[in-house]
Design an enzyme around this catalytic site. Structure first.
Site, PDB file in Angstrom:
ATOM      1  N   GLU A  94       0.827  -1.201   0.000  1.00  0.00           N
ATOM      2  CA  GLU A  94       0.000   0.000   0.000  1.00  0.00           C
ATOM      3  C   GLU A  94       0.863   1.253   0.000  1.00  0.00           C
ATOM      4  O   GLU A  94       1.964   1.263   0.546  1.00  0.00           O
ATOM      5  CB  GLU A  94      -0.920  -0.009   1.235  1.00  0.00           C
ATOM      6  CG  GLU A  94      -1.940  -1.131   1.137  1.00  0.00           C
ATOM      7  CD  GLU A  94      -2.814  -1.282   2.379  1.00  0.00           C
ATOM      8  OE1 GLU A  94      -3.914  -1.830   2.226  1.00  0.00           O
ATOM      9  OE2 GLU A  94      -2.419  -0.872   3.478  1.00  0.00           O
ATOM     10  N   CYS A 107       3.498   8.573   0.912  1.00  0.00           N
ATOM     11  CA  CYS A 107       4.044   7.659   1.916  1.00  0.00           C
ATOM     12  C   CYS A 107       4.161   6.305   1.223  1.00  0.00           C
ATOM     13  O   CYS A 107       3.157   5.729   0.809  1.00  0.00           O
ATOM     14  CB  CYS A 107       3.083   7.607   3.107  1.00  0.00           C
ATOM     15  SG  CYS A 107       3.529   6.367   4.320  1.00  0.00           S
ATOM     16  N   CYS A 114       6.667  -6.909   6.810  1.00  0.00           N
ATOM     17  CA  CYS A 114       7.795  -6.358   7.556  1.00  0.00           C
ATOM     18  C   CYS A 114       8.369  -7.442   8.453  1.00  0.00           C
ATOM     19  O   CYS A 114       7.637  -8.269   8.979  1.00  0.00           O
ATOM     20  CB  CYS A 114       7.328  -5.175   8.411  1.00  0.00           C
ATOM     21  SG  CYS A 114       8.691  -4.240   9.158  1.00  0.00           S
ATOM     22  N   CYS A 118       7.116  -4.694  15.754  1.00  0.00           N
ATOM     23  CA  CYS A 118       6.579  -3.639  16.619  1.00  0.00           C
ATOM     24  C   CYS A 118       5.143  -4.009  17.006  1.00  0.00           C
ATOM     25  O   CYS A 118       4.309  -4.256  16.142  1.00  0.00           O
ATOM     26  CB  CYS A 118       6.615  -2.291  15.902  1.00  0.00           C
ATOM     27  SG  CYS A 118       8.265  -1.874  15.312  1.00  0.00           S
ATOM     28  N   CYS A 121       1.974  -2.016  15.546  1.00  0.00           N
ATOM     29  CA  CYS A 121       1.883  -1.732  14.112  1.00  0.00           C
ATOM     30  C   CYS A 121       1.184  -2.863  13.365  1.00  0.00           C
ATOM     31  O   CYS A 121       1.536  -4.033  13.526  1.00  0.00           O
ATOM     32  CB  CYS A 121       3.283  -1.515  13.541  1.00  0.00           C
ATOM     33  SG  CYS A 121       3.277  -1.181  11.770  1.00  0.00           S
ATOM     34  N   CYS A 339      -0.596   6.033   9.745  1.00  0.00           N
ATOM     35  CA  CYS A 339       0.631   5.347  10.174  1.00  0.00           C
ATOM     36  C   CYS A 339       0.319   4.055  10.904  1.00  0.00           C
ATOM     37  O   CYS A 339      -0.478   4.049  11.839  1.00  0.00           O
ATOM     38  CB  CYS A 339       1.388   6.197  11.204  1.00  0.00           C
ATOM     39  SG  CYS A 339       2.423   7.439  10.521  1.00  0.00           S
TER      40      CYS A 339
HETATM   41  N1  SAH Z   1       9.811   0.736   9.565  1.00  0.00           N
HETATM   42  C1  SAH Z   1       9.864   2.152   9.451  1.00  0.00           C
HETATM   43  C2  SAH Z   1       8.804   2.778   8.573  1.00  0.00           C
HETATM   44  C3  SAH Z   1       7.371   2.271   8.723  1.00  0.00           C
HETATM   45  S1  SAH Z   1       6.463   2.741  10.156  1.00  0.00           S
HETATM   46  C4  SAH Z   1       9.870   2.782  10.829  1.00  0.00           C
HETATM   47  O1  SAH Z   1       9.708   2.058  11.811  1.00  0.00           O
HETATM   48  O2  SAH Z   1      10.083   3.984  10.944  1.00  0.00           O
HETATM   49  C5  SAH Z   1       6.139   4.443   9.982  1.00  0.00           C
HETATM   50  C6  SAH Z   1       5.824   5.141  11.304  1.00  0.00           C
HETATM   51  O3  SAH Z   1       4.529   4.771  11.811  1.00  0.00           O
HETATM   52  C7  SAH Z   1       6.806   4.786  12.404  1.00  0.00           C
HETATM   53  O4  SAH Z   1       7.171   5.916  13.127  1.00  0.00           O
HETATM   54  C8  SAH Z   1       5.993   3.843  13.256  1.00  0.00           C
HETATM   55  O5  SAH Z   1       6.500   3.754  14.539  1.00  0.00           O
HETATM   56  C9  SAH Z   1       4.623   4.480  13.182  1.00  0.00           C
HETATM   57  N2  SAH Z   1       3.529   3.609  13.572  1.00  0.00           N
HETATM   58  C10 SAH Z   1       3.460   2.269  13.437  1.00  0.00           C
HETATM   59  N3  SAH Z   1       2.278   1.823  13.905  1.00  0.00           N
HETATM   60  C11 SAH Z   1       1.577   2.899  14.314  1.00  0.00           C
HETATM   61  C12 SAH Z   1       0.267   3.098  14.854  1.00  0.00           C
HETATM   62  N4  SAH Z   1      -0.557   2.075  15.050  1.00  0.00           N
HETATM   63  N5  SAH Z   1      -0.114   4.357  15.158  1.00  0.00           N
HETATM   64  C13 SAH Z   1       0.709   5.407  14.930  1.00  0.00           C
HETATM   65  N6  SAH Z   1       1.951   5.287  14.409  1.00  0.00           N
HETATM   66  C14 SAH Z   1       2.380   4.050  14.107  1.00  0.00           C
END
Ligand code: SAH
Length: 346
Positions: A94, A107, A114, A118, A121, A339
């Site tokens: 996406e 974006c 991935c 995390c 996420c 995000c």
């Molecule tokens: N792997 C990379 C890029 C993808 S995540 C990274 O970790 O930076 C992009 C951003 O979204 C990151 O800052 C991540 O921590 C944030 N993110 C992930 N899940 C989220 C959520 N449920 N709510 C808000 N931000 C989130």
């Protein structure tokens, strides 16, 4: 019979020129085709109207153009657009267009799924299937640029690598894509308008600094206390904060460019004074700013956005220490485009 045709966009301009010379044609033909493949983003060889029919057929016999296909496009009530992009092997990633008054940001994804885990996420729940190729990353940007012109009457202004995947775990392809995006032979965008966001892979942060990249770096920090960070971003046990800190110092020493820390504040997880103090301390290592991102819930109730009071406590403490802090509101939540919500749901 299995196809043995090569992905033509895996070839450099030099290789394409050599190919034409070997075929008894002029090297210049390679330049023309290269232009069609990149700056003109041709989907088929037949699009290449200044190339003879015979040559186009010869290319067709030898190569494929693995262009992405925007499978579905959803538009949010706030103008955000989410593309589900189908790759040549049927996998889907996406990408999102985020319009504001002053800019339109793409974006983009760097991997299918991935490999990091995390806990907050949605993408982490998809297994990492494979890395995206440079052309697949480039195509996402082109698709969003077209949509930006069509729906918002302006070209794309910024790119963030904050879609699916960890860009520094697909380093070479991400760098090649950025080369094309910034090259006058590609989209000619300024690297200053690109942000690569990482969970923090210290070795690769140093490599980027050594490679003298010109784009900006964002680090998804979320906690400056190892135990807390490991509990929400388990890979932190492999890449602890002390290593991250060292790599960021290295980055700053070489590039002299500020780092952005992305930070979500959750109820009962990182909303105490101890958490705030740790962040303030971490922010003093290298020049930086903090983006506090709103949490976008992903189905279960384990994580909850902290109270406004908790956010205010962070903001007050950071500002008192002269650290720039922004609060970022989520966009496109109604279409799961915010995000951490990218999970191929539609
Ligand atoms: N792997 C990379 C890029 C993808 S995540 C990274 O970790 O930076 C992009 C951003 O979204 C990151 O800052 C991540 O921590 C944030 N993110 C992930 N899940 C989220 C959520 N449920 N709510 C808000 N931000 C989130």
């Amino acid at each position: 019979m299995a196809t043995t045709k090569k992905d033509i966009r895996a070839l450099t301009k030099e290789q394409l020129r050599d190919f034409f010379v070997k075929e008894g044609d002029k090297a210049f033909r390679g330049n023309q085709v290269y232009e069609w493949l990149w700056s003109k983003s041709a989907h088929t060889f037949d699009d290449m109207t200044n190339i003879s029919k015979q040559t186009r057929q010869m290319l067709e016999d030898n190569f494929v153009i693995n262009h992405i296909k925007v499978d579905t496009m959803q538009r949010s009530s706030d103008g955000t657009i989410k593309n589900a992009v189908k790759l040549h092997d049927g996998l889907v990633v996406e990408s999102v267009l985020i319009p504001t008054e002053t800019r339109t940001t793409a974006c983009v994804s760097s991997q299918v799924g991935c490999s990091l885990d995390c806990k907050f996420c949605a993408t982490a729940r998809l297994k990492r299937m494979r890395n995206l190729n440079p052309d697949e990353i480039y195509d996402q940007v082109v698709a969003i640029d077209n949509e930006s012109r069509l729906y918002h009457n302006r070209p794309l202004s910024n790119i963030v690598f904050m879609g699916m995947g960890e860009p520094l775990m697909n380093y070479n392809n991400v760098m090649k894509a950025i080369d094309k995006i910034t090259s006058p032979e590609g989209l000619g965008m300024s690297p200053k308008r690109i942000v690569v966001s990482t969970s923090g892979v210290p070795k690769m942060i140093k490599k980027m600094a050594d490679d003298e990249v010109k784009f900006n770096l964002a680090v998804s920090l979320h906690s400056a206390i190892d135990e807390v960070r490991t509990s929400i971003m388990p890979f932190n046990s492999t890449f602890p904060l002390v290593d991250l800190k060292e790599s960021l110092e290295y980055w700053y020493a070489k590039t002299k460019r500020k780092i952005t820390y992305e930070y979500v504040v959750w109820n009962g997880i990182n909303d105490s004074k101890k958490d705030i103090d740790a962040l303030v301390k971490f922010c003093k290592y290298v020049p930086c700013k903090v983006n506090i991102i709103e949490y976008n819930p992903i189905d279960d109730g384990e994580f909850q956005q902290a109270t406004n009071q908790a956010l205010d406590n962070y903001i007050i403490a950071l500002e008192r220490n002269r650290i720039v802090v922004n609060v970022r509101r989520s966009r496109g939540k109604d279409i799961d485009a915010a995000c951490g919500q990218l999970a191929n749901k539609s």
